[in-house]
Design an enzyme around this catalytic site. Structure first.
Site, PDB file in Angstrom:
ATOM      1  N   ALA A  61       0.857  -1.190   0.000  1.00 26.10           N
ATOM      2  CA  ALA A  61       0.000   0.000   0.000  1.00 26.10           C
ATOM      3  C   ALA A  61       0.892   1.238   0.000  1.00 26.10           C
ATOM      4  O   ALA A  61       2.042   1.183   0.451  1.00 26.10           O
ATOM      5  CB  ALA A  61      -0.882  -0.012   1.242  1.00 26.10           C
ATOM      6  N   GLY A 100       0.703  -5.103   1.157  1.00 26.58           N
ATOM      7  CA  GLY A 100      -0.423  -5.211   0.226  1.00 26.58           C
ATOM      8  C   GLY A 100      -0.011  -5.812  -1.116  1.00 26.58           C
ATOM      9  O   GLY A 100      -0.844  -6.383  -1.823  1.00 26.58           O
ATOM     10  N   GLU A 103      -0.296  -9.374  -0.619  1.00 28.89           N
ATOM     11  CA  GLU A 103      -1.731  -9.698  -0.486  1.00 28.89           C
ATOM     12  C   GLU A 103      -2.412  -9.712  -1.856  1.00 28.89           C
ATOM     13  O   GLU A 103      -3.264 -10.557  -2.124  1.00 28.89           O
ATOM     14  CB  GLU A 103      -2.402  -8.683   0.447  1.00 28.89           C
ATOM     15  N   GLU A 123       3.570  -5.488   7.200  1.00 27.77           N
ATOM     16  CA  GLU A 123       2.749  -4.429   7.807  1.00 27.77           C
ATOM     17  C   GLU A 123       3.061  -4.208   9.278  1.00 27.77           C
ATOM     18  O   GLU A 123       3.022  -3.080   9.777  1.00 27.77           O
ATOM     19  CB  GLU A 123       1.264  -4.756   7.648  1.00 27.77           C
TER      20      GLU A 123
HETATM   21  C1  LIG Z   1      -7.810   1.247   5.920  1.00 29.13           C
HETATM   22  C2  LIG Z   1      -6.687   1.025   4.973  1.00 29.13           C
HETATM   23  C3  LIG Z   1      -6.641  -0.390   4.564  1.00 29.13           C
HETATM   24  C4  LIG Z   1      -5.334  -0.726   3.927  1.00 29.13           C
HETATM   25  C5  LIG Z   1      -5.304  -2.195   3.763  1.00 29.13           C
HETATM   26  C6  LIG Z   1      -4.062  -2.728   3.158  1.00 29.13           C
HETATM   27  C7  LIG Z   1      -2.909  -2.486   3.961  1.00 29.13           C
HETATM   28  C8  LIG Z   1      -1.744  -2.717   3.455  1.00 29.13           C
HETATM   29  C9  LIG Z   1      -0.649  -2.307   4.255  1.00 29.13           C
HETATM   30  C10 LIG Z   1       0.623  -2.195   3.480  1.00 29.13           C
HETATM   31  O1  LIG Z   1       0.834  -2.667   2.409  1.00 29.13           O
HETATM   32  S1  LIG Z   1       1.719  -1.247   4.310  1.00 29.13           S
HETATM   33  C11 LIG Z   1       3.108  -1.211   3.245  1.00 29.13           C
HETATM   34  C12 LIG Z   1       3.840  -2.469   3.313  1.00 29.13           C
HETATM   35  N1  LIG Z   1       5.057  -2.333   2.561  1.00 29.13           N
HETATM   36  C13 LIG Z   1       6.235  -2.325   3.107  1.00 29.13           C
HETATM   37  O2  LIG Z   1       6.426  -2.477   4.277  1.00 29.13           O
HETATM   38  C14 LIG Z   1       7.391  -2.129   2.175  1.00 29.13           C
HETATM   39  C15 LIG Z   1       8.059  -0.853   2.461  1.00 29.13           C
HETATM   40  N2  LIG Z   1       9.150  -0.605   1.537  1.00 29.13           N
HETATM   41  C16 LIG Z   1      10.315  -1.265   1.607  1.00 29.13           C
HETATM   42  O3  LIG Z   1      10.556  -2.140   2.385  1.00 29.13           O
HETATM   43  C17 LIG Z   1      11.370  -0.814   0.648  1.00 29.13           C
HETATM   44  O4  LIG Z   1      11.081   0.487   0.268  1.00 29.13           O
HETATM   45  C18 LIG Z   1      11.479  -1.697  -0.625  1.00 29.13           C
HETATM   46  C19 LIG Z   1      10.144  -1.873  -1.296  1.00 29.13           C
HETATM   47  C20 LIG Z   1      12.071  -3.055  -0.252  1.00 29.13           C
HETATM   48  C21 LIG Z   1      12.470  -1.013  -1.620  1.00 29.13           C
HETATM   49  O5  LIG Z   1      13.682  -0.797  -0.950  1.00 29.13           O
HETATM   50  P1  LIG Z   1      14.821   0.113  -1.613  1.00 29.13           P
HETATM   51  O6  LIG Z   1      15.984   0.087  -0.679  1.00 29.13           O
HETATM   52  O7  LIG Z   1      15.033  -0.284  -3.006  1.00 29.13           O
HETATM   53  O8  LIG Z   1      14.229   1.569  -1.691  1.00 29.13           O
HETATM   54  P2  LIG Z   1      13.754   2.541  -0.519  1.00 29.13           P
HETATM   55  O9  LIG Z   1      14.769   3.606  -0.392  1.00 29.13           O
HETATM   56  O10 LIG Z   1      13.378   1.804   0.672  1.00 29.13           O
HETATM   57  O11 LIG Z   1      12.422   3.140  -1.148  1.00 29.13           O
HETATM   58  C22 LIG Z   1      12.451   3.900  -2.356  1.00 29.13           C
HETATM   59  C23 LIG Z   1      11.417   4.985  -2.265  1.00 29.13           C
HETATM   60  O12 LIG Z   1      10.124   4.381  -2.238  1.00 29.13           O
HETATM   61  C24 LIG Z   1       9.383   4.828  -1.112  1.00 29.13           C
HETATM   62  N3  LIG Z   1       8.529   3.724  -0.679  1.00 29.13           N
HETATM   63  C25 LIG Z   1       8.883   2.460  -0.449  1.00 29.13           C
HETATM   64  N4  LIG Z   1       7.832   1.721  -0.115  1.00 29.13           N
HETATM   65  C26 LIG Z   1       6.768   2.551  -0.146  1.00 29.13           C
HETATM   66  C27 LIG Z   1       5.384   2.372   0.105  1.00 29.13           C
HETATM   67  N5  LIG Z   1       4.878   1.179   0.435  1.00 29.13           N
HETATM   68  N6  LIG Z   1       4.596   3.435   0.022  1.00 29.13           N
HETATM   69  C28 LIG Z   1       5.078   4.646  -0.335  1.00 29.13           C
HETATM   70  N7  LIG Z   1       6.401   4.874  -0.586  1.00 29.13           N
HETATM   71  C29 LIG Z   1       7.216   3.839  -0.501  1.00 29.13           C
HETATM   72  C30 LIG Z   1      10.451   5.163  -0.089  1.00 29.13           C
HETATM   73  O13 LIG Z   1       9.971   6.045   0.844  1.00 29.13           O
HETATM   74  C31 LIG Z   1      11.507   5.780  -0.967  1.00 29.13           C
HETATM   75  O14 LIG Z   1      11.074   7.074  -1.284  1.00 29.13           O
HETATM   76  P3  LIG Z   1      12.072   8.292  -1.185  1.00 29.13           P
HETATM   77  O15 LIG Z   1      11.246   9.462  -1.546  1.00 29.13           O
HETATM   78  O16 LIG Z   1      13.190   7.991  -2.138  1.00 29.13           O
HETATM   79  O17 LIG Z   1      12.562   8.318   0.209  1.00 29.13           O
END
Ligand SMILES: CCCCCC/C=C/CC(=O)SCCNC(=O)CCNC(=O)[C@H](O)C(C)(C)COP(=O)(O)OP(=O)(O)OC[C@H]1O[C@@H](n2cnc3c(N)ncnc32)[C@H](O)[C@@H]1OP(=O)(O)O
Length: 578
Positions: A61, A100, A103, A123
């Site tokens: 997400a 997500g 998922e 999450e």
């Molecule tokens: C009522 C609401 C209902 C919702 C129901 C569904 C719920 C779902 C919950 C979720 O899905 S929560 C999100 C879960 N995801 C994660 O935990 C993954 C988080 N990201 C990572 O672990 C890493 O970013 C990565 C994907 C492994 C990539 O790693 P890498 O080292 O290649 O790059 P980063 O420097 O970490 O990230 C690059 C850039 O992307 C931004 N970012 C990463 N993930 C997200 C995200 N999920 N959402 C928004 N932005 C994301 C990160 O902040 C970096 O941005 P920047 O501007 O360069 O700092």
């Protein structure tokens, strides 16, 4: 944000296009909903592949949307529509499928992953639970114990482990999308009755109550005050004990309690903060994106006390060749044994071989002549450090970066002891250095952008969160720690015991209480710093007046311990007896 194309004549290929990680933003979700509709309504499309652009399936997400007024199609019905499709849908997982993103893949009928892909329901690390059906589908797919392990820890699994667990159906070393398209062609027209995970019964041990009681106890102990892991267990329990639709209701209910919690907000803040510190800059205008680091292959650690040992282990575990120097015979022998033990324990935990051969030990500082970078970790004494930097400056080959692990001393002054002050920065680790994630990279006015970039990159390689900070007494970390330590001492003066204070902090969620942490780091370091600050006044009469120094309340309890030679774990006594 999701492109649709027909490939191999009958496969609808949906590509998520939301750089950098294809997060499921409102627009991305809308894109998927539209593309799925198109694929299902196109009679030429017999099966569907969902993939992500730029080698990453989906980072979950869009965390940036949390805390805002979320618009666009919700995830749960979107995933249900994919699962309910009468055309097979295959997820082509490259890079990461997290939160997500996984998922979404679990809503597909099949999953093909690249061998280098990582998967996880992450999450919980953001203070949430997998609320797009993850807590209900994963236990149905891989069983309750394995699902609990993944969901309550948020750990990343490799494609190989995912295959073993049954999360993915195929792992490939080739082009994942091509393989998934082949897979989709091979399953077109086949019955999907056995492929919709939400319809599976949840495989469940006979004594559900006992299992969940035991898991809950373990999670409470390891989660230490965190509410998300507890909610994760409750949601998986719903999967094990309720029909799918009721389990989903429970999942949503539990998510609602977490979604706006302070813990979730703090963990999400932390997620972005940890990334923001990578975009460092210096007063000179030098920045992370214009400064080129140098690769470090061989490093040295000078001084094998508590900190030096941890730093040597952390460097060796990163795969670097390390020269570990300690001139004092007794400390040298002890350190060699301790360092090997630390590496062996670490390797045992990770099921790997200890990198013992990465470290060579020496009692002679001349042994560092050919290293690319030195980290000095001798005792916190300016005169001693000055001498070490003068020696290093003449011994080391041209261009070697000279770093100090000082926790408070003037990095610029140390730089002035060398021929090339531009090569000098602080690399301040926190004890235990091979475990703690924080690393302060301290730049003085003369530190070159390349020295800072190199230390930052090395820190990242070591798995640290590296933060570039300016050169001032105590830098940032210890300035933040100071009021925390002070207040803990005041609590002792007001009648608490170290055990009571530590107990409260650990119950709140700290891995170690403040007194245990101080004993681990060594009490003499802070004592030395306080002496340098003119705060230590031995022999003062007791009573309130002795407890005011430099116009502020002061507790001399730490100084009194040090006067007795109680420096913490290393001397067998500190706030505690060992
Ligand atoms: C009522 C609401 C209902 C919702 C129901 C569904 C719920 C779902 C919950 C979720 O899905 S929560 C999100 C879960 N995801 C994660 O935990 C993954 C988080 N990201 C990572 O672990 C890493 O970013 C990565 C994907 C492994 C990539 O790693 P890498 O080292 O290649 O790059 P980063 O420097 O970490 O990230 C690059 C850039 O992307 C931004 N970012 C990463 N993930 C997200 C995200 N999920 N959402 C928004 N932005 C994301 C990160 O902040 C970096 O941005 P920047 O501007 O360069 O700092």
């Amino acid at each position: 944000m999701a492109q649709f194309a027909r490939v191999s004549r009958s496969v609808g290929l949906i590509t998520l296009q939301n750089p950098p990680v294809n997060a499921l933003s409102a627009l991305a979700r809308q894109g998927i909903v539209d593309a799925v509709k198109r694929a299902l309504s196109d009679p030429k499309v017999k099966s569907v592949v969902i993939c992500g652009q730029n080698g990453i399936f989906c980072g979950g997400a869009d965390i940036k949307e949390f805390g805002t007024n979320i618009t666009g199609p919700p995830l749960v019905p979107m995933i249900h529509a994919i699962e309910a499709s009468n055309k097979p849908v295959v997820a082509a997982i490259e890079g990461s499928a997290f939160g997500g993103g996984l998922e979404l893949a679990l809503g597909c009928h099949y999953r093909v992953a690249h061998s280098k892909a990582k998967l996880g329901l992450t999450e919980v690390t953001l203070g949430l639970l997998p609320a797009a059906g993850g807590t209900q589908r994963l236990p149905r797919l891989i069983g309750v114990p394995a699902a609990l392990n993944l969901i309550t820890t948020g750990r990343h699994v490799t494609a190989a482990e995912a295959l073993q667990l049954g999360i993915v159906d195929q792992v490939t070393d080739h082009n994942t999308v091509d393989e998934a398209v082949k897979f989709a062609l091979s399953v077109a027209g086949k019955s999907l009755d056995a492929r919709r995970i939400s319809t599976y019964p949840c495989p469940c041990p006979s004594d559900v109550d006992a299992l969940f009681e035991e898991v809950m106890q373990k999670v409470r102990q390891s989660a230490r005050g965190a509410i998300a892991p507890i909610a994760c267990v409750q949601a998986v329990r719903a999967a094990a004990t309720l029909p799918y639709s009721q389990g989903m209701e429970r999942e949503q209910e539990l998510m609602a309690t977490l979604f706006t919690s302070g813990q979730a907000r703090a963990l999400q803040y932390c997620f972005f903060a940890q990334r923001a510190v990578g975009r460092w800059s210096m007063p000179s205008g030098a920045r992370w994106d214009t400064s080129k680091p140098r690769s470090i292959h061989k490093a040295a650690v000078i001084g094998l006390g508590t900190m030096g040992r941890g730093i040597a282990v952390a460097l060796a575990q990163t795969g670097l060749s390390v020269v570990a120097v300690e001139t004092q015979e007794k400390q040298f022998m002890e350190a060699k044994k301790m360092v090997s033990g630390m590496m062996e324990r670490g390797a045992k935990r990770h099921g790997t071989a200890p990198p013992l051969d990465k470290i060579t030990y020496s009692q002679n500082i001349q042994a560092v002549a050919d290293v690319d970078l030195v980290i000095e970790a001798v005792f916190e004494d300016m005169a001693l450090k000055e001498k070490v930097f003068q020696q290093l400056s003449t011994i080391c080959k041209q261009g070697t970066f000279l770093c100090t692990n000082t926790s408070a001393l003037d990095v610029d002054h140390l730089a002035s002891q060398t021929r090339n002050p531009e090569l000098v920065v602080g690399m301040h680790f926190f004890a235990p250095a091979h475990v703690m994630k924080l690393l302060e990279v301290v730049y003085g006015p003369r530190s070159s952008p390349q020295a800072v970039a190199t230390a930052m990159q090395l820190g990242k390689k070591m798995g640290k969160v590296s933060v570039a900070v300016g050169n001032c007494r105590g830098f940032v970390g210890n300035r933040m720690l100071k009021p925390y330590l002070e207040q803990a001492l005041f609590l002792l003066e007001e009648g608490a015991t170290p055990e009571l204070v530590d107990g409260a902090l650990e119950e709140f969620g700290f891995a170690l209480g403040v007194f245990k942490m101080s004993d681990l780091s060594g009490l003499d370091v802070g004592w030395k710093v306080r002496k340098g600050d003119g705060l230590v006044e031995p022999g003062l009469a007791s009573g309130p007046s002795a407890r005011i120094r430099q116009g502020r309340r002061y507790s001399p309890l730490g100084d009194l311990l040090c006067e007795q030679g109680r420096f913490g774990q290393k001397t067998g006594q500190g706030w505690y007896r060992y």
